[in-house]
Design a protein around this motif. Structure first.
Motif, PDB file in Angstrom:
ATOM      1  N   GLY A   1      -2.100 -18.589   2.496  1.00 39.96           N
ATOM      2  CA  GLY A   1      -2.178 -18.138   3.891  1.00 39.96           C
ATOM      3  C   GLY A   1      -1.300 -16.950   4.194  1.00 39.96           C
ATOM      4  N   GLY A   2      -1.289 -16.631   5.460  1.00 39.71           N
ATOM      5  CA  GLY A   2      -1.804 -17.361   6.605  1.00 39.71           C
ATOM      6  C   GLY A   2      -3.236 -17.000   6.977  1.00 39.71           C
ATOM      7  N   SER A   3      -3.493 -17.103   8.279  1.00 37.08           N
ATOM      8  CA  SER A   3      -4.834 -16.950   8.806  1.00 37.08           C
ATOM      9  C   SER A   3      -5.476 -15.619   8.424  1.00 37.08           C
ATOM     10  CB  SER A   3      -4.793 -17.089  10.333  1.00 37.08           C
ATOM     11  OG  SER A   3      -6.053 -16.858  10.894  1.00 37.08           O
ATOM     12  N   GLY A   4      -4.712 -14.527   8.545  1.00 39.55           N
ATOM     13  CA  GLY A   4      -5.257 -13.211   8.210  1.00 39.55           C
ATOM     14  C   GLY A   4      -5.600 -13.082   6.749  1.00 39.55           C
ATOM     15  N   VAL A   5      -4.759 -13.654   5.883  1.00 35.98           N
ATOM     16  CA  VAL A   5      -5.016 -13.606   4.438  1.00 35.98           C
ATOM     17  C   VAL A   5      -6.237 -14.442   4.098  1.00 35.98           C
ATOM     18  CG1 VAL A   5      -4.111 -14.198   2.160  1.00 35.98           C
ATOM     19  CG2 VAL A   5      -2.610 -13.153   3.870  1.00 35.98           C
ATOM     20  N   PHE A   6      -6.331 -15.650   4.659  1.00 38.20           N
ATOM     21  CA  PHE A   6      -7.525 -16.474   4.431  1.00 38.20           C
ATOM     22  C   PHE A   6      -8.779 -15.723   4.868  1.00 38.20           C
ATOM     23  CE2 PHE A   6      -4.791 -20.494   5.047  1.00 38.20           C
ATOM     24  CZ  PHE A   6      -4.593 -20.626   3.687  1.00 38.20           C
ATOM     25  N   GLY A   7      -8.694 -15.069   6.023  1.00 39.24           N
ATOM     26  CA  GLY A   7      -9.836 -14.324   6.526  1.00 39.24           C
ATOM     27  C   GLY A   7     -10.227 -13.183   5.614  1.00 39.24           C
ATOM     28  N   SER A   8      -9.231 -12.475   5.076  1.00 42.36           N
ATOM     29  CA  SER A   8      -9.508 -11.369   4.162  1.00 42.36           C
ATOM     30  C   SER A   8     -10.220 -11.855   2.904  1.00 42.36           C
ATOM     31  CB  SER A   8      -8.207 -10.657   3.787  1.00 42.36           C
ATOM     32  OG  SER A   8      -7.634 -10.012   4.906  1.00 42.36           O
ATOM     33  N   PHE A   9      -9.778 -12.985   2.371  1.00 40.77           N
ATOM     34  CA  PHE A   9     -10.409 -13.530   1.171  1.00 40.77           C
ATOM     35  C   PHE A   9     -11.815 -14.031   1.475  1.00 40.77           C
ATOM     36  CE2 PHE A   9      -6.375 -13.103  -0.793  1.00 40.77           C
ATOM     37  CZ  PHE A   9      -6.558 -13.233  -2.161  1.00 40.77           C
TER      38      PHE A   9
ATOM     39  N   THR B   1       0.859  -1.184   0.000  1.00 38.28           N
ATOM     40  CA  THR B   1       0.000   0.000   0.000  1.00 38.28           C
ATOM     41  C   THR B   1       0.899   1.239   0.000  1.00 38.28           C
ATOM     42  OG1 THR B   1      -0.098   0.228   2.409  1.00 38.28           O
ATOM     43  CG2 THR B   1      -1.668  -1.288   1.384  1.00 38.28           C
ATOM     44  N   ASP B   2       0.285   2.399   0.063  1.00 37.38           N
ATOM     45  CA  ASP B   2       1.091   3.611   0.058  1.00 37.38           C
ATOM     46  C   ASP B   2       1.861   3.819   1.366  1.00 37.38           C
ATOM     47  OD1 ASP B   2      -0.959   4.310   1.775  1.00 37.38           O
ATOM     48  OD2 ASP B   2      -1.790   5.878   0.467  1.00 37.38           O
ATOM     49  N   ARG B   3       1.741   2.873   2.292  1.00 33.90           N
ATOM     50  CA  ARG B   3       2.536   2.918   3.525  1.00 33.90           C
ATOM     51  C   ARG B   3       3.921   2.313   3.327  1.00 33.90           C
ATOM     52  NH1 ARG B   3      -1.146   0.169   7.966  1.00 33.90           N
ATOM     53  NH2 ARG B   3       0.468   0.967   9.368  1.00 33.90           N
ATOM     54  N   LEU B   4       4.182   1.769   2.147  1.00 32.45           N
ATOM     55  CA  LEU B   4       5.490   1.194   1.854  1.00 32.45           C
ATOM     56  C   LEU B   4       6.526   2.311   1.708  1.00 32.45           C
ATOM     57  CD1 LEU B   4       7.237  -1.313   0.949  1.00 32.45           C
ATOM     58  CD2 LEU B   4       6.609  -0.688  -1.393  1.00 32.45           C
ATOM     59  N   PRO B   5       7.592   2.308   2.521  1.00 27.65           N
ATOM     60  CA  PRO B   5       8.629   3.341   2.395  1.00 27.65           C
ATOM     61  C   PRO B   5       9.305   3.271   1.031  1.00 27.65           C
ATOM     62  CG  PRO B   5       8.815   2.179   4.491  1.00 27.65           C
ATOM     63  CD  PRO B   5       7.834   1.405   3.653  1.00 27.65           C
ATOM     64  N   GLU B   6       9.609   4.405   0.466  1.00 26.03           N
ATOM     65  CA  GLU B   6      10.217   4.455  -0.861  1.00 26.03           C
ATOM     66  C   GLU B   6      11.567   3.757  -0.881  1.00 26.03           C
ATOM     67  OE1 GLU B   6      10.331   4.753  -4.708  1.00 26.03           O
ATOM     68  OE2 GLU B   6       8.616   5.451  -3.526  1.00 26.03           O
TER      69      GLU B   6
ATOM     70  N   PRO C   1      -4.837  -0.186  -3.071  1.00 25.79           N
ATOM     71  CA  PRO C   1      -5.572   0.420  -1.964  1.00 25.79           C
ATOM     72  C   PRO C   1      -5.592  -0.493  -0.737  1.00 25.79           C
ATOM     73  CG  PRO C   1      -6.829   0.550  -4.005  1.00 25.79           C
ATOM     74  CD  PRO C   1      -5.682  -0.363  -4.267  1.00 25.79           C
ATOM     75  N   ALA C   2      -5.614   0.117   0.430  1.00 27.13           N
ATOM     76  CA  ALA C   2      -5.672  -0.643   1.679  1.00 27.13           C
ATOM     77  C   ALA C   2      -7.117  -0.784   2.145  1.00 27.13           C
ATOM     78  CB  ALA C   2      -4.852   0.049   2.756  1.00 27.13           C
ATOM     79  N   VAL C   3      -7.409  -1.931   2.769  1.00 27.89           N
ATOM     80  CA  VAL C   3      -8.689  -2.174   3.414  1.00 27.89           C
ATOM     81  C   VAL C   3      -8.383  -2.608   4.839  1.00 27.89           C
ATOM     82  CG1 VAL C   3     -10.786  -3.561   3.451  1.00 27.89           C
ATOM     83  CG2 VAL C   3      -9.823  -2.829   1.258  1.00 27.89           C
ATOM     84  N   ASP C   4      -8.785  -1.784   5.811  1.00 25.90           N
ATOM     85  CA  ASP C   4      -8.486  -2.061   7.219  1.00 25.90           C
ATOM     86  C   ASP C   4      -6.991  -2.272   7.444  1.00 25.90           C
ATOM     87  OD1 ASP C   4     -11.193  -1.897   7.879  1.00 25.90           O
ATOM     88  OD2 ASP C   4     -11.518  -4.029   7.490  1.00 25.90           O
ATOM     89  N   GLY C   5      -6.183  -1.501   6.743  1.00 26.46           N
ATOM     90  CA  GLY C   5      -4.745  -1.565   6.927  1.00 26.46           C
ATOM     91  C   GLY C   5      -4.041  -2.638   6.119  1.00 26.46           C
ATOM     92  N   ARG C   6      -4.788  -3.503   5.472  1.00 28.54           N
ATOM     93  CA  ARG C   6      -4.211  -4.586   4.667  1.00 28.54           C
ATOM     94  C   ARG C   6      -4.355  -4.279   3.177  1.00 28.54           C
ATOM     95  NH1 ARG C   6      -3.653  -9.686   7.093  1.00 28.54           N
ATOM     96  NH2 ARG C   6      -4.328  -9.811   9.281  1.00 28.54           N
TER      97      ARG C   6
END
Length: 209
Positions: free
Chosen positions: A141-149, A92-97, A114-119
């Motif tokens: 995976g992992g768990s957070g990625v599975f949950g997002s999908f 996301t745009d939070r990635l340092p240059e 674009p980010a959704v809830d920080g992801r």
């Protein structure tokens, strides 16, 4: 892969190995038929996986790492081998240059979404992969990625390897994170599914209703 009580890692983060060798061979066969393999930064930091098909299959999938802030280490396997196996860091745009420049220097492609809830947003990611004509995408995976999908309604096929062991622990990582559904009637249902025993592991393959 998960334990019988739905854990993909112990409370200490250990996950090697939940499934047996025969199950892992089946995963490599799956990888060899994919256009892309998606994994979250948590999986990369914890396991430092190669995310390749071994032995190679008919396709060489691109590795897609969801890393909104650029936490991936320059010495991780996927970064160090980016010049030989396509590697996309979806940030996301939070990635340092400076981090972006370092990843590009190692041969990674960096995509800002674009980010959704920080992801990194799932829908934007799938739109980008579709633009590249990737039609077979394996989410590992992992768990957070599975949950997002799951929360995004973006799961249409499942490959689940259930090992006959119990990990326990409220702090142990469950298979699917995210928000989940509020009512059981809203849970994702499988329209059809098959099962097979692989040296003691139960392999379930199904399609959503």
């Amino acid at each position: 892969a998960m334990t019988l009580d739905g854990k993909i890692a112990t409370r200490g983060g250990d996950s090697r190995w939940i499934s047996n060798e025969k199950s892992r061979r089946r995963v490599h066969e799956l990888r060899g038929r994919m256009d892309a393999i998606v994994a979250g930064i948590g999986t990369i930091l914890a396991d430092n996986p190669q995310l390749t098909a071994r032995p190679p299959g008919p396709r060489t999938p691109a590795r897609v790492v969801l890393d909104s802030q650029g936490r991936i280490h320059d010495d991780s396997i996927v970064v160090q081998t980016a010049r030989t196996t396509p590697t996309i860091v979806a940030a996301t745009d939070r990635l340092p240059e400076v981090k972006r420049a370092a990843l590009v220097a190692h041969g990674c492609e960096v995509v800002i979404l674009p980010a959704v809830d920080g992801r990194t947003g799932v829908e934007a990611l799938l739109t980008e992969l579709g633009r590249r004509r990737f039609t077979n995408v394996l989410v590992e995976g992992g768990s957070g990625v599975f949950g997002s999908f799951l929360d995004a309604g973006a799961i249409d096929e499942l490959h689940v390897f259930i090992a006959p062991r119990l990990a326990g622990g409220a702090a142990a990582t469950s298979a699917i994170g995210g928000y989940g559904v509020e009512r059981m009637a809203e849970a994702l249902r499988l329209a059809e599914w098959t099962h097979e025993v692989l040296d003691g592991d139960l392999y379930v393959h199904g399609w959503r209703a």
